[in-house]
Design a protein around this motif. Structure first.
Motif, PDB file in Angstrom:
ATOM      1  N   ALA A 175       7.458  -2.130  13.237  1.00 32.93           N
ATOM      2  CA  ALA A 175       6.345  -3.038  12.976  1.00 32.93           C
ATOM      3  C   ALA A 175       5.019  -2.288  13.058  1.00 32.93           C
ATOM      4  CB  ALA A 175       6.359  -4.203  13.962  1.00 32.93           C
ATOM      5  N   GLY A 176       4.982  -1.224  13.862  1.00 29.30           N
ATOM      6  CA  GLY A 176       3.815  -0.344  13.867  1.00 29.30           C
ATOM      7  C   GLY A 176       3.699   0.444  12.586  1.00 29.30           C
ATOM      8  N   GLY A 177       4.794   0.562  11.843  1.00 29.98           N
ATOM      9  CA  GLY A 177       4.754   1.172  10.516  1.00 29.98           C
ATOM     10  C   GLY A 177       4.109   0.238   9.503  1.00 29.98           C
ATOM     11  N   LEU A 178       4.352  -1.074   9.664  1.00 30.08           N
ATOM     12  CA  LEU A 178       3.625  -2.057   8.852  1.00 30.08           C
ATOM     13  C   LEU A 178       2.128  -1.915   9.127  1.00 30.08           C
ATOM     14  CD1 LEU A 178       4.457  -5.788   8.283  1.00 30.08           C
ATOM     15  CD2 LEU A 178       2.182  -5.111   8.993  1.00 30.08           C
ATOM     16  N   LEU A 179       1.794  -1.769  10.398  1.00 34.41           N
ATOM     17  CA  LEU A 179       0.405  -1.532  10.786  1.00 34.41           C
ATOM     18  C   LEU A 179      -0.160  -0.313  10.061  1.00 34.41           C
ATOM     19  CD1 LEU A 179      -2.064  -1.892  12.734  1.00 34.41           C
ATOM     20  CD2 LEU A 179      -0.755  -0.552  14.406  1.00 34.41           C
ATOM     21  N   MET A 180       0.618   0.755   9.988  1.00 37.50           N
ATOM     22  CA  MET A 180       0.148   1.967   9.303  1.00 37.50           C
ATOM     23  C   MET A 180      -0.121   1.688   7.824  1.00 37.50           C
ATOM     24  SD  MET A 180      -0.067   4.307  11.617  1.00 37.50           S
ATOM     25  CE  MET A 180      -0.636   2.929  12.618  1.00 37.50           C
ATOM     26  N   GLY A 181       0.796   0.950   7.182  1.00 36.74           N
ATOM     27  CA  GLY A 181       0.590   0.633   5.775  1.00 36.74           C
ATOM     28  C   GLY A 181      -0.628  -0.241   5.564  1.00 36.74           C
ATOM     29  N   ALA A 182      -0.843  -1.198   6.475  1.00 34.30           N
ATOM     30  CA  ALA A 182      -1.983  -2.108   6.338  1.00 34.30           C
ATOM     31  C   ALA A 182      -3.305  -1.379   6.503  1.00 34.30           C
ATOM     32  CB  ALA A 182      -1.868  -3.244   7.353  1.00 34.30           C
TER      33      ALA A 182
END
Length: 744
Positions: A588-595
């Protein structure tokens, strides 16, 4: 959904050219909105064309990052050089045995062992672990499971659960050899060393024997990888005859189980992030009836622990310990009589044990035969409190006792306790204090404060000195005025002259807190002058339940803007050069990175997204995909709610890639990950390359034999971390060690 091929095949570039996947437009229509996805075809992991494309991605990243190999090797050797490779855990007592694990230099996996305990009548002495030394066998030591032997010839190895019968004669263990988190359960007769014929395939995490050792309980997942059945296997009978103890049919609910502390009950936990249900099976109930504590229809988020509480007259009465959010957003602890639970909820009378506080989050509670143990979070820090059971829930209730530690930023948690033990095992760590194991002697009338006994501090080699580093608590301010806690880590020789490199790390989902912990690998960045910032952003649990709820569903964007605000704090702090900041996060921190890459690409020199959840809308719109339905309580349900759909589409990294100069980006993933499928970063990377107006490389590194946690084996995992950190350090121009830093 309809698909129309535009090209016949993926291109076959040289290793120096990024792979270009063919475009096969696939239409997805929801709530009157049609989205055209050109790369959905990459989801077919059985396709030779897909596998060839993924291998081409690996070849490309290997070429682009080849110059980082000496730095990767240096960081790997630093991790290895600081790690005592031949080591062992502090033995913990379970019934009549001390259990511990050994690691051996040159071997990837741990070795599980035990040695017989003694009962002399001196309770403290009997619960004092035996003195053990790395590489030295204890007389009478038995090997239960050698992971190195089990993993031999296998592409992957992970243990998903172990259990020992009360009499110590049988040992069960569950093994995954592919990384997909489906395990095979085997049972060893410890008297003979022989395996029983009972073999159970495709189970999920966690196994437990019944107290009499005749049955073993396990969990099964459905086609979407959701644990939905708890089953019981009677030893010596065909697996086909195993009994379903309970089946959960709600696709948005997770199922798990454990034995109650006193082992009188099987406790079934059913729930999502917003409400739950506990069901109990009493082992001595002839009818084997499963009963419900509080129905999920009441929408209470709770955990229940049945136990026997001794009254003033010496008689023991059945009680249920409840950790719950009924009228208490940060949760509280109450005591209930089983008879009360038979009434309508509004009519039930519970006794308050730990009252609600806006400043203290109650994470959980449990019991030993003499004490209540409560886990709380206050001022972002996880703490443990204990109190005697005598007078619990009455005016005579004892004041809580909290083991005292002398650091500002630390993590202390219960690492295990036995119901009859006079001690509880605590784990302790901080950013620069290696993991410590304590036994806390539970308070008595003679010793009301208890006693903290240090059993071990994990050794760190290579001349490590914690005083070489500094950890401080700082605060960033969000646009809406919210103060965001930051943990700022640096080498003491870094000066506040705006020249250093920096990394901002974040997660911010599922109410998970990024607690202080010691990390050997992280030292390699700090020793190169990198200032490492952990951003405790909304969506996590650091500041209580409100902190979580202000970063989920229709407030999810707070997670992303908090991270950018934390980055701005670092850029303006005087510690770093604003042009030398990288971002790091996983899952979910990877989603953060994409955002944040879409929102503020100019603020980052590099982004590393580990197993990144960058195509969340596609995944959650398909309830048949692994774990998708379980995500509705975190993100909302875009299938039924048009507002949720529109909100998620407005931040989904894959769907919001735009024509802008993106920084260096590395998406790190695993082929067999069942939580975040490899297809998400595979699609994202293609779209980033299509849209970027810059020239920085956008890479995908895929572990073809790994799962959500990457490859198995400690040396392989060290090399994976070295890859990530070398990519960051190289991107920030921070490859060289500070004077006097590094291995001594």
């Amino acid at each position: 959904m309809t698909s129309t091929p535009l090209q016949n095949s993926a291109s076959t570039p040289s290793a120096a050219t990024p792979p270009v996947a063919k475009k096969v437009p696939t239409e997805r229509t929801h709530h009157g909105d049609t989205y055209v996805d050109n790369y959905e075809w990459l989801r077919d992991k059985e396709s030779a064309e897909v596998v060839a494309h993924l291998k081409a991605e690996n070849a490309y990243q290997e070429t682009v990052t080849a110059h980082q190999e000496p730095l990767r090797e240096a960081i790997f050797q630093e991790i290895k050089g600081r790690t005592q490779e031949t080591d062992l855990s502090v033995p913990h007592r379970k019934d009549g045995w001390w259990h511990f694990s050994r690691s051996v230099e040159g071997k990837e996996y741990g070795i599980q062992c035990r040695v017989r305990a003694s009962d002399t009548g001196d309770r403290i002495a009997d619960w004092t672990p035996p003195a053990v030394e790395p590489g030295v066998e204890i007389p009478g030591e038995e090997v239960l499971l050698d992971g190195n032997i089990e993993a031999e010839g296998k592409p992957f190895f992970s243990v998903g659960g172990t259990a020992v019968t009360v009499d110590g004669t049988l040992y069960a263990y569950a093994v995954d050899n592919s990384g997909d988190e489906r395990f095979t359960l085997r049972i060893k007769d410890l008297r003979t060393g022989e395996l029983l014929p009972d073999v159970i395939e495709n189970i999920f995490y966690g196994v437990s024997f019944s107290p009499d050792g005749t049955r073993i309980f396990y969990t099964v997942v459905d086609d979407s990888w959701r644990p939905y059945q708890v089953k019981a296997h009677v030893l010596g009978t065909p697996v086909s005859e195993d009994t379903v103890i309970y089946q959960e049919d709600d696709t948005a609910m997770w199922l798990g189980f454990e034995l109650s502390s006193d082992r009188r009950y099987l406790v079934l936990g059913i729930g999502c992030s917003e409400y739950s249900e506990t069901r109990l099976l009493r082992f001595d109930d002839p009818a084997q009836e499963v009963t419900t504590v509080i129905s999920r229809d009441e929408r209470v988020l709770y955990e229940a622990e049945p136990f026997l509480l001794e009254g003033p007259d010496g008689a023991k009465a059945e009680k249920i310990l409840l950790t719950h959010n009924r009228g208490a957003i940060n949760s509280m602890v109450s005591l209930a009589d089983p008879a009360e639970l038979a009434k309508p909820l509004a009519e039930q009378a519970w006794q308050t044990v730990v009252e609600h506080s806006d400043d203290v989050r109650v994470n959980g509670a449990g019991v030993t035969s003499t004490h209540l143990i409560v886990s709380i979070r206050k001022d972002t820090i996880e703490r443990v409190q204990v109190m005697g059971l005598a007078g619990l829930g009455t005016a005579a209730q004892q004041e809580p006792v909290e083991p005292a530690f002398d650091e500002e930023l630390y993590t202390a948690g219960v690492g295990g306790s036995d119901y009859e033990a006079p001690v509880i095992r605590l784990g302790y760590t901080s950013y620069f204090t290696p993991s410590r194991i304590y036994d806390f002697v539970l308070p008595t009338a003679e010793q009301p404060a208890g006693e903290l006994l240090l059993r071990k501090e994990s050794p760190v080699l290579g001349g490590y000195d914690g005083s070489d580093y500094v950890a401080t608590r700082e605060w960033a301010t969000a646009a809406d005025g919210t103060r965001i806690p930051l943990s700022v880590l640096r080498h003491k020789s870094v000066r506040q002259d705006s020249t250093a490199a920096g990394v901002v790390y974040g997660y911010g989902s599922y109410e998970l807190s990024m607690d202080p912990n010691f990390g050997i690998a992280r030292l390699s960045l700090l020793d190169r002058g990198v200032v490492f910032v952990i951003a405790h952003i909304r969506g996590g649990g650091e500041l209580g339940r409100h902190w979580y709820e202000d970063g989920k569903k229709l407030t999810k964007k707070n997670t992303f803007t908090d991270f950018v605000d934390a980055t701005d704090w670092l850029a303006n702090s005087g510690w770093v050069d604003p042009a030398r900041i990288a971002a790091l996060g996983g899952s979910a921190g990877g989603l953060l990175m994409g955002a944040i890459a879409n929102m503020a690409p100019e603020k980052y020199a590099a982004v590393v997204a580990q197993v990144p959840f960058v195509d969340p809308l596609t995944s959650i719109l398909d309830p048949d995909l692994p774990l998708s339905a379980l995500e509705w309580e975190e993100w909302g349900n875009p299938i039924t709610d048009a507002n949720v759909y529109a909100y998620m589409k407005s931040y989904s990294p894959y769907e919001n890639v735009r024509e802008v100069a993106y920084p260096k980006i590395a998406a790190v993933t695993s082929f067999n990950d069942t939580r975040v499928l490899y297809v998400e970063p595979a699609k994202w990377v293609q779209e980033l390359r299509n849209r970027t107006t810059g020239s920085e490389p956008i890479l995908m590194k895929i572990e073809m034999d790994g799962g959500h946690g990457g490859a198995s084996g400690r040396y392989v995992q060290w090399r994976e971390r070295a890859w990530d950190y070398a990519f960051i350090a190289d991107s920030l121009g921070a490859s060289e060690l500070l004077p006097g830093a590094g291995l001594k």
